[in-house]
Design a protein around this motif. Sequence first.
Motif, PDB file in Angstrom:
ATOM      1  N   UNK A  46       0.252 -37.559 -18.121  1.00  0.00           N
ATOM      2  CA  UNK A  46      -0.826 -38.464 -18.542  1.00  0.00           C
ATOM      3  C   UNK A  46      -1.982 -38.430 -17.543  1.00  0.00           C
ATOM      4  N   UNK A  47      -1.665 -38.451 -16.260  1.00  0.00           N
ATOM      5  CA  UNK A  47      -2.713 -38.375 -15.240  1.00  0.00           C
ATOM      6  C   UNK A  47      -3.371 -37.001 -15.248  1.00  0.00           C
ATOM      7  N   UNK A  48      -2.608 -35.950 -15.539  1.00  0.00           N
ATOM      8  CA  UNK A  48      -3.179 -34.616 -15.640  1.00  0.00           C
ATOM      9  C   UNK A  48      -4.164 -34.500 -16.789  1.00  0.00           C
ATOM     10  N   UNK A  49      -3.832 -35.110 -17.918  1.00  0.00           N
ATOM     11  CA  UNK A  49      -4.750 -35.113 -19.067  1.00  0.00           C
ATOM     12  C   UNK A  49      -6.016 -35.888 -18.709  1.00  0.00           C
ATOM     13  N   UNK A  50      -5.856 -37.026 -18.037  1.00  0.00           N
ATOM     14  CA  UNK A  50      -7.017 -37.790 -17.588  1.00  0.00           C
ATOM     15  C   UNK A  50      -7.869 -36.966 -16.635  1.00  0.00           C
ATOM     16  N   UNK A  51      -7.227 -36.195 -15.783  1.00  0.00           N
ATOM     17  CA  UNK A  51      -7.914 -35.305 -14.858  1.00  0.00           C
ATOM     18  C   UNK A  51      -8.802 -34.321 -15.629  1.00  0.00           C
ATOM     19  N   UNK A  52      -8.277 -33.743 -16.702  1.00  0.00           N
ATOM     20  CA  UNK A  52      -9.056 -32.806 -17.511  1.00  0.00           C
ATOM     21  C   UNK A  52     -10.241 -33.489 -18.195  1.00  0.00           C
ATOM     22  N   UNK A  53     -10.029 -34.694 -18.683  1.00  0.00           N
ATOM     23  CA  UNK A  53     -11.112 -35.434 -19.328  1.00  0.00           C
ATOM     24  C   UNK A  53     -12.228 -35.740 -18.332  1.00  0.00           C
ATOM     25  N   UNK A  54     -11.840 -36.145 -17.130  1.00  0.00           N
ATOM     26  CA  UNK A  54     -12.836 -36.452 -16.094  1.00  0.00           C
ATOM     27  C   UNK A  54     -13.602 -35.189 -15.703  1.00  0.00           C
ATOM     28  N   UNK A  55     -12.924 -34.063 -15.628  1.00  0.00           N
ATOM     29  CA  UNK A  55     -13.600 -32.805 -15.287  1.00  0.00           C
ATOM     30  C   UNK A  55     -14.615 -32.422 -16.373  1.00  0.00           C
ATOM     31  N   UNK A  56     -14.263 -32.620 -17.626  1.00  0.00           N
ATOM     32  CA  UNK A  56     -15.199 -32.329 -18.715  1.00  0.00           C
ATOM     33  C   UNK A  56     -16.410 -33.262 -18.639  1.00  0.00           C
ATOM     34  N   UNK A  57     -16.175 -34.534 -18.347  1.00  0.00           N
ATOM     35  CA  UNK A  57     -17.264 -35.496 -18.206  1.00  0.00           C
ATOM     36  C   UNK A  57     -18.170 -35.109 -17.043  1.00  0.00           C
ATOM     37  N   UNK A  58     -17.579 -34.694 -15.927  1.00  0.00           N
ATOM     38  CA  UNK A  58     -18.373 -34.264 -14.780  1.00  0.00           C
ATOM     39  C   UNK A  58     -19.234 -33.048 -15.125  1.00  0.00           C
ATOM     40  N   UNK A  59     -18.686 -32.127 -15.892  1.00  0.00           N
ATOM     41  CA  UNK A  59     -19.462 -30.947 -16.285  1.00  0.00           C
ATOM     42  C   UNK A  59     -20.676 -31.346 -17.110  1.00  0.00           C
ATOM     43  N   UNK A  60     -20.509 -32.282 -18.028  1.00  0.00           N
ATOM     44  CA  UNK A  60     -21.627 -32.751 -18.859  1.00  0.00           C
ATOM     45  C   UNK A  60     -22.656 -33.472 -17.995  1.00  0.00           C
ATOM     46  N   UNK A  61     -22.200 -34.306 -17.089  1.00  0.00           N
ATOM     47  CA  UNK A  61     -23.111 -35.063 -16.228  1.00  0.00           C
ATOM     48  C   UNK A  61     -23.925 -34.117 -15.353  1.00  0.00           C
ATOM     49  N   UNK A  62     -23.265 -33.150 -14.723  1.00  0.00           N
ATOM     50  CA  UNK A  62     -23.969 -32.202 -13.852  1.00  0.00           C
ATOM     51  C   UNK A  62     -24.969 -31.384 -14.664  1.00  0.00           C
ATOM     52  N   UNK A  63     -24.587 -31.002 -15.868  1.00  0.00           N
ATOM     53  CA  UNK A  63     -25.507 -30.249 -16.738  1.00  0.00           C
ATOM     54  C   UNK A  63     -26.755 -31.069 -17.036  1.00  0.00           C
ATOM     55  N   UNK A  64     -26.585 -32.338 -17.347  1.00  0.00           N
ATOM     56  CA  UNK A  64     -27.735 -33.198 -17.644  1.00  0.00           C
ATOM     57  C   UNK A  64     -28.592 -33.436 -16.409  1.00  0.00           C
ATOM     58  N   UNK A  65     -27.968 -33.593 -15.252  1.00  0.00           N
ATOM     59  CA  UNK A  65     -28.746 -33.782 -14.023  1.00  0.00           C
ATOM     60  C   UNK A  65     -29.590 -32.543 -13.750  1.00  0.00           C
TER      61      UNK A  65
END
Length: 85
Positions: A46-65
């Motif tokens: 469950x924490x590993x899946x959350x880790x993947x979701x957070x990484x995807x969110x970070x990728x989107x955020x960095x792209x927008x920045x």
Amino acid sequence: MRTGSEPATARSALRTRFWLSVWGLVWAVFGTVAFALAGRPGWAVACGVLWLVVMADLAVIVRHIRQGPHYQPGPDVPPYRPPRP
């Protein structure tokens, strides 16, 4: 002043989202490792899946920045003008 167009002209606090995501990433990694060492594979997954979701969110955020002031305005960028009726 409210114009009624806020959903169309809203801006996101990307740097705040970035640091909150980094904080969530740290906890997701910690949780994955801690639960794996404690012999709780379900919680570790469950924490590993959350880790993947957070990484995807970070990728989107960095792209927008990196896309510039349209997504991350500075003090020199004026606010959007309200749409004309």
